[in-house]
Design a protein around this motif. Structure first.
Motif, PDB file in Angstrom:
ATOM      1  N   GLU A  25       0.831  -1.214   0.000  1.00  0.00           N
ATOM      2  CA  GLU A  25       0.000   0.000   0.000  1.00  0.00           C
ATOM      3  C   GLU A  25       0.861   1.258   0.000  1.00  0.00           C
ATOM      4  OE1 GLU A  25      -3.439   2.179   2.729  1.00  0.00           O
ATOM      5  OE2 GLU A  25      -2.928   0.075   3.108  1.00  0.00           O
ATOM      6  N   GLU A  26       1.904   1.282   0.856  1.00  0.00           N
ATOM      7  CA  GLU A  26       2.796   2.447   0.929  1.00  0.00           C
ATOM      8  C   GLU A  26       3.476   2.701  -0.407  1.00  0.00           C
ATOM      9  OE1 GLU A  26       5.508   1.636   4.135  1.00  0.00           O
ATOM     10  OE2 GLU A  26       3.888   1.533   5.610  1.00  0.00           O
ATOM     11  N   ALA A  27       3.953   1.624  -1.042  1.00  0.00           N
ATOM     12  CA  ALA A  27       4.652   1.768  -2.320  1.00  0.00           C
ATOM     13  C   ALA A  27       3.706   2.260  -3.417  1.00  0.00           C
ATOM     14  CB  ALA A  27       5.283   0.432  -2.726  1.00  0.00           C
ATOM     15  N   LEU A  28       2.502   1.683  -3.485  1.00  0.00           N
ATOM     16  CA  LEU A  28       1.546   2.069  -4.524  1.00  0.00           C
ATOM     17  C   LEU A  28       1.110   3.519  -4.369  1.00  0.00           C
ATOM     18  CD1 LEU A  28      -0.699  -1.135  -4.785  1.00  0.00           C
ATOM     19  CD2 LEU A  28       1.024  -0.351  -6.415  1.00  0.00           C
ATOM     20  N   LYS A  30       2.891   5.859  -3.400  1.00  0.00           N
ATOM     21  CA  LYS A  30       4.002   6.690  -3.874  1.00  0.00           C
ATOM     22  C   LYS A  30       4.211   6.548  -5.384  1.00  0.00           C
ATOM     23  CE  LYS A  30       6.489   6.426   0.516  1.00  0.00           C
ATOM     24  NZ  LYS A  30       7.630   5.839   1.216  1.00  0.00           N
ATOM     25  N   GLY A  31       3.397   5.680  -6.020  1.00  0.00           N
ATOM     26  CA  GLY A  31       3.516   5.482  -7.471  1.00  0.00           C
ATOM     27  C   GLY A  31       4.580   4.478  -7.859  1.00  0.00           C
ATOM     28  N   ILE A  32       5.039   3.674  -6.913  1.00  0.00           N
ATOM     29  CA  ILE A  32       6.082   2.684  -7.182  1.00  0.00           C
ATOM     30  C   ILE A  32       5.448   1.385  -7.669  1.00  0.00           C
ATOM     31  CG2 ILE A  32       7.942   1.322  -6.132  1.00  0.00           C
ATOM     32  CD1 ILE A  32       8.212   3.612  -4.053  1.00  0.00           C
ATOM     33  N   ALA A  33       5.998   0.799  -8.716  1.00  0.00           N
ATOM     34  CA  ALA A  33       5.515  -0.488  -9.217  1.00  0.00           C
ATOM     35  C   ALA A  33       5.945  -1.605  -8.280  1.00  0.00           C
ATOM     36  CB  ALA A  33       6.066  -0.737 -10.614  1.00  0.00           C
ATOM     37  N   ILE A  34       5.116  -2.629  -8.170  1.00  0.00           N
ATOM     38  CA  ILE A  34       5.404  -3.782  -7.314  1.00  0.00           C
ATOM     39  C   ILE A  34       5.689  -4.990  -8.199  1.00  0.00           C
ATOM     40  CG2 ILE A  34       4.453  -5.328  -5.546  1.00  0.00           C
ATOM     41  CD1 ILE A  34       4.696  -2.459  -4.556  1.00  0.00           C
ATOM     42  N   ASN A  35       6.824  -5.636  -7.967  1.00  0.00           N
ATOM     43  CA  ASN A  35       7.161  -6.856  -8.696  1.00  0.00           C
ATOM     44  C   ASN A  35       7.546  -7.932  -7.682  1.00  0.00           C
ATOM     45  OD1 ASN A  35       6.954  -5.928 -11.482  1.00  0.00           O
ATOM     46  ND2 ASN A  35       8.634  -4.575 -10.928  1.00  0.00           N
ATOM     47  N   THR A  36       6.684  -8.935  -7.544  1.00  0.00           N
ATOM     48  CA  THR A  36       6.960 -10.041  -6.627  1.00  0.00           C
ATOM     49  C   THR A  36       6.806 -11.345  -7.400  1.00  0.00           C
ATOM     50  OG1 THR A  36       4.687 -10.453  -5.889  1.00  0.00           O
ATOM     51  CG2 THR A  36       5.894  -8.679  -4.778  1.00  0.00           C
ATOM     52  N   LEU A  38       4.735 -13.494  -6.795  1.00  0.00           N
ATOM     53  CA  LEU A  38       3.301 -13.787  -6.852  1.00  0.00           C
ATOM     54  C   LEU A  38       2.584 -12.909  -7.876  1.00  0.00           C
ATOM     55  CD1 LEU A  38       1.443 -15.758  -5.334  1.00  0.00           C
ATOM     56  CD2 LEU A  38       0.870 -13.880  -3.789  1.00  0.00           C
ATOM     57  N   ILE A  39       2.719 -11.591  -7.746  1.00  0.00           N
ATOM     58  CA  ILE A  39       2.050 -10.659  -8.666  1.00  0.00           C
ATOM     59  C   ILE A  39       2.942  -9.474  -9.013  1.00  0.00           C
ATOM     60  CG2 ILE A  39      -0.362 -11.148  -8.028  1.00  0.00           C
ATOM     61  CD1 ILE A  39      -0.173  -8.696  -6.121  1.00  0.00           C
ATOM     62  N   ASN A  40       2.623  -8.846 -10.132  1.00  0.00           N
ATOM     63  CA  ASN A  40       3.243  -7.598 -10.553  1.00  0.00           C
ATOM     64  C   ASN A  40       2.130  -6.555 -10.650  1.00  0.00           C
ATOM     65  OD1 ASN A  40       5.775  -8.914 -10.931  1.00  0.00           O
ATOM     66  ND2 ASN A  40       5.052  -9.630 -12.913  1.00  0.00           N
ATOM     67  N   ILE A  41       2.357  -5.386 -10.032  1.00  0.00           N
ATOM     68  CA  ILE A  41       1.354  -4.317 -10.055  1.00  0.00           C
ATOM     69  C   ILE A  41       2.001  -3.052 -10.599  1.00  0.00           C
ATOM     70  CG2 ILE A  41      -0.342  -3.019  -8.709  1.00  0.00           C
ATOM     71  CD1 ILE A  41      -0.105  -5.191  -6.543  1.00  0.00           C
ATOM     72  N   GLN A  42       1.398  -2.497 -11.635  1.00  0.00           N
ATOM     73  CA  GLN A  42       1.927  -1.295 -12.278  1.00  0.00           C
ATOM     74  C   GLN A  42       0.867  -0.193 -12.227  1.00  0.00           C
ATOM     75  OE1 GLN A  42       5.063  -0.908 -13.941  1.00  0.00           O
ATOM     76  NE2 GLN A  42       4.454   1.223 -13.997  1.00  0.00           N
ATOM     77  N   PRO A  43       1.128   0.934 -11.516  1.00  0.00           N
ATOM     78  CA  PRO A  43       0.164   2.036 -11.515  1.00  0.00           C
ATOM     79  C   PRO A  43       0.021   2.621 -12.917  1.00  0.00           C
ATOM     80  CG  PRO A  43       1.809   2.309  -9.779  1.00  0.00           C
ATOM     81  CD  PRO A  43       2.299   1.221 -10.678  1.00  0.00           C
ATOM     82  N   SER A  44      -1.189   3.012 -13.262  1.00  0.00           N
ATOM     83  CA  SER A  44      -1.452   3.550 -14.599  1.00  0.00           C
ATOM     84  C   SER A  44      -2.495   4.655 -14.491  1.00  0.00           C
ATOM     85  CB  SER A  44      -1.961   2.433 -15.517  1.00  0.00           C
ATOM     86  OG  SER A  44      -2.332   2.947 -16.762  1.00  0.00           O
ATOM     87  N   LEU A  45      -2.228   5.774 -15.162  1.00  0.00           N
ATOM     88  CA  LEU A  45      -3.134   6.921 -15.137  1.00  0.00           C
ATOM     89  C   LEU A  45      -3.850   7.016 -16.471  1.00  0.00           C
ATOM     90  CD1 LEU A  45      -3.795   9.180 -13.101  1.00  0.00           C
ATOM     91  CD2 LEU A  45      -2.158  10.618 -14.292  1.00  0.00           C
ATOM     92  N   HIS A  64      -5.480   3.683 -12.130  1.00  0.00           N
ATOM     93  CA  HIS A  64      -5.805   2.260 -12.213  1.00  0.00           C
ATOM     94  C   HIS A  64      -4.531   1.466 -11.974  1.00  0.00           C
ATOM     95  CE1 HIS A  64      -9.786   3.046 -13.936  1.00  0.00           C
ATOM     96  NE2 HIS A  64      -9.204   3.987 -14.647  1.00  0.00           N
ATOM     97  N   TYR A  65      -4.687   0.168 -11.754  1.00  0.00           N
ATOM     98  CA  TYR A  65      -3.529  -0.701 -11.585  1.00  0.00           C
ATOM     99  C   TYR A  65      -3.591  -1.832 -12.593  1.00  0.00           C
ATOM    100  CZ  TYR A  65      -2.942   1.773  -7.180  1.00  0.00           C
ATOM    101  OH  TYR A  65      -2.764   2.752  -6.240  1.00  0.00           O
TER     102      TYR A  65
END
Length: 196
Positions: A25-28, A30-36, A38-45, A64-65
């Motif tokens: 949650e903290e990373a998202l 701040k607009g930081i992408a998450i790569n694990t 298990l899942i990859n999450i990329q913020p998108s406007l 959106h993510y």
């Protein structure tokens, strides 16, 4: 399991998962992408900006993510053994209609007759007035809901034809709301029903 063979306490697993969620949650935020694994999450406007001086506007822009599987899930999908299963049917089927009380001809019944239906997916919620067994007059389109239900299962229904039903030709219909559906499903018997 720990090295000694003892189970990890449930509260510890919950704590780790809670911290994992907090970090994501903290990373998202701040607009930081998450790569694990298990899942990859990329913020998108989404939305357009009208020049360099244009600012973020909630009415025109949305965050959106984009989510995709990580390396772990990709490997699991690749190694999984697939097989075909038959999904449960939510299609209402009426196979037969018979009278248990009146000796009238086939598909010709009297008011007050005890009828039985056999088929598939016939179960309905008696409390919901939209659901049930209905006789719909072919000419006037007047509907009669079968209020006296004697037995109700997925494959068998026993009920009484209303005493105040008018003579005429009717369409017999079962209406129900299967699990995970938002709208009523209809199943009709292929033969017209005559009330004498």
């Amino acid at each position: 399991m720990t090295a000694k063979g003892n189970k990890i306490p449930e509260y510890m697993v919950e704590s780790v998962m809670k911290r994992f969620e907090e970090v994501i949650e903290e990373a998202l935020k701040k607009g930081i992408a998450i790569n694990t694994p298990l899942i990859n999450i990329q913020p998108s406007l989404t939305g357009t900006f009208e020049g360099k001086q244009d600012k973020f506007d909630n009415k025109r822009h949305q965050l959106h993510y984009r989510i995709s599987e990580g390396t772990f899930l990709k490997r699991v999908a690749k190694e999984s053994e697939l097989f075909k299963i038959v999904p449960p049917s939510t299609l209402i089927q009426i196979h037969s209609v018979n009278s248990l009380s009146s000796p009238a001809s086939k598909y010709q019944f009297e008011p007050g007759s005890i009828l039985e239906l056999k088929g598939k997916s016939l179960k309905y919620d008696k409390q919901d007035k939209r659901q049930g067994i209905f006789l719909v007059n072919e000419e006037s389109q007047k509907e009669y809901r079968m209020e006296l239900s004697l037995k109700s299962t997925k494959s068998y229904q026993m009920f009484q034809v209303p005493l105040d039903i008018e003579n005429g030709c009717y369409v017999l219909e079962v209406r129900c709301l299967p699990p995970r559906y938002n709208s009523i499903r209809h199943g009709r018997f292929y033969k017209a029903i005559s009330i004498l």
